[in-house]
Design an enzyme around this catalytic site. Structure first.
Site, PDB file in Angstrom:
ATOM      1  N   ASN A 154      -6.932   5.192   0.009  1.00  0.00           N
ATOM      2  CA  ASN A 154      -7.851   4.498   0.896  1.00  0.00           C
ATOM      3  C   ASN A 154      -7.928   5.138   2.279  1.00  0.00           C
ATOM      4  OD1 ASN A 154      -8.876   1.909  -0.545  1.00  0.00           O
ATOM      5  ND2 ASN A 154      -6.712   2.036  -1.058  1.00  0.00           N
TER       6      ASN A 154
ATOM      7  N   LYS B  15       4.669   3.471  -7.198  1.00  0.00           N
ATOM      8  CA  LYS B  15       3.500   2.632  -6.988  1.00  0.00           C
ATOM      9  C   LYS B  15       2.621   2.827  -8.213  1.00  0.00           C
ATOM     10  CE  LYS B  15      -0.883   2.163  -4.618  1.00  0.00           C
ATOM     11  NZ  LYS B  15      -1.905   2.843  -3.788  1.00  0.00           N
TER      12      LYS B  15
END
Length: 444
Positions: A195, A313
């Site tokens: 992001n 993650k």
């Protein structure tokens, strides 16, 4: 008797001291002092990790006077040389000198893990043999106990990178976003993740953003920096640069350009080489929607045994996979972070310890509240909140991506702005649908 001598000092101070370690016994101590200024390293333990690897556990302590005596600048670093030979003629056996983290990043009492590559020598009792074989990297633990892995549990927003109208990084807007995030109970921030549009930034820009965030971020919060590149060599170099810029740990995405060849063997080798060289802990990053590479579970299990790989993650959204990873790695103190707020509750239910959630850039307090409800066992309340986060989360991830996230940030008082090309801003129809995804759940 042949000895190993560890000679250490501080850059530009020329103050050094040596210890002799014929057998590397626990509690071995070395100290240097100059009137009321002192610092010391204590050898806590030596243990075999793999057949070709050993860990030397050191504890660094210093007086406040030492840290204040012109040594707190970021460029100052503790240095450690490995020397081998008899007491009258010690010669260096490993170059270059190993640099510990800058003094300003070491607490008055810090545990340091130093990985030694033994290249097949199984015995660590004769430590001078290990030193002759060379060394890998310095691993810095933030926890207070020797050997404990960095605790990465909690919620992290993968922050966006704001740009000016000319397309340059807007550091003023970034600082203002960071000030607003400071009031939310995040564990830390992920900088230069997906992001953050890291593929569209130069290497210098990636490092500079991390450096700027570190300066603004409270010391109690972790800075997890994205350092993944396509080649192993470039990833190692970027990880080192991120650590120098102030990252507490690095998030390493799977290489993907040659995704058809990224099987378990290639990925295990890649991550092992990166973790061997990284000055800070490594977190695996699995995001198959972007990379078309799904890090195999068997590779994750094997990599979880590496002492410098502390977690993963996982943005795939497969809860059975997340549960299996938690189950198979529970003896390794390996931590799993959900890669999206859309399945955060489910991930916590099967043993995840936190999440890196794009939606936290917009609804940070609410995502942290969901995490709190899960960890406190208030599952009915957690379920109600999770339901209301699913559609907004999908909107700023899978449906509209970074352009959708940046637009939502603007609505909620943050600086999002435009993306770098070739990413395009949303159409009017997309904007209306994005707003509906938030307003229908009571957020706008």
């Amino acid at each position: 008797m042949r000895n190993v001598v560890l000679d250490y000092g501080f850059a530009r101070r020329h103050t050094a001291c040596a210890i002799e370690c014929p057998n590397v016994e626990p509690e071995l101590f070395m100290q240097t002092s100059d009137s009321d200024i002192s610092a010391s390293l204590r050898v806590l333990n030596v243990q075999t990790v793999f057949s070709d690897t050993a860990l030397l556990k050191l504890r660094y302590t210093s007086t406040a006077a030492w840290r204040e005596a012109g040594l707190s600048e970021r460029r100052d670093a503790l240095e450690l040389k490995y020397l081998s030979g008899d007491q009258t003629a010690c010669k260096p056996v490993s170059e270059p000198v190993v640099h510990f983290p800058p003094v300003c990043l070491l607490q008055p009492s810090s545990d340091i893990l130093l990985k030694i590559k033994t290249r097949g020598m199984l015995s660590v009792r004769n430590f001078h043999h290990i030193c002759r074989r060379g060394l890998g990297s310095v691993w810095r633990g933030i926890s207070g106990r020797a050997g404990q892995r960095l605790d990465i549990g909690g919620i992290y927003p993968p922050i966006a990178t704001p740009f000016t109208q000319e397309g340059d990084i807007d550091y003023q807007s970034l600082d203002e976003n960071l000030q607003k995030y400071d009031g939310i109970p995040f564990r830390g921030l992920v900088v230069q993740g997906s992001n953050g549009e890291y593929p569209y930034l130069t290497a210098e820009e990636r490092v500079e953003v991390v450096r700027r965030v570190r300066l603004a971020l409270p010391k109690a919060k972790l800075l997890m920096a994205g350092s993944g590149c396509e080649s192993t060599r470039a990833t190692i170099q970027m990880s080192e640069r991120m650590a120098s810029a102030g990252a507490d740990c690095v998030l390493v995405v799977t290489p993907c350009f040659y995704h058809g060849r990224m099987g378990s063997k290639a990925l295990i080798h890649h991550y092992t080489q990166v973790a061997d060289s990284s000055p800070v802990p490594v977190i695996l990053y699995n995001v198959p929607a972007n990379t078309f590479v799904d890090l195999p579970v068997d590779a994750v299990i094997q990599l979880s045994q590496h002492p410098n790989i502390v977690g993963i993650k996982d943005s795939g959204g497969d809860i059975t996979r997340i549960g299996l990873i938690v189950h198979k790695t529970k003896s390794q103190d390996f931590q799993v972070l959900a890669g999206s707020a859309g399945f955060l509750m489910a991930a916590y239910a099967v043993g995840a310890t936190g999440g890196v959630c794009a939606l936290a850039n917009v609804l940070g307090q609410q995502v942290c509240e969901l995490a709190h409800l899960c960890t406190s066992g208030e599952w009915d309340k957690a379920k109600d909140l999770q339901y209301r986060l699913i559609e907004p989360n999908t909107a700023v991830t899978r449906k509209f991506g970074v352009p959708g996230l940046k637009q939502a940030m603007e609505w909620f008082g943050y600086h999002g702005g435009k993306c770098r090309y070739p990413l395009q801003t949303l159409s009017q129809a997309d904007l209306e649908e994005l707003r509906a995804d938030f307003s229908s759940n009571g957020w706008l």
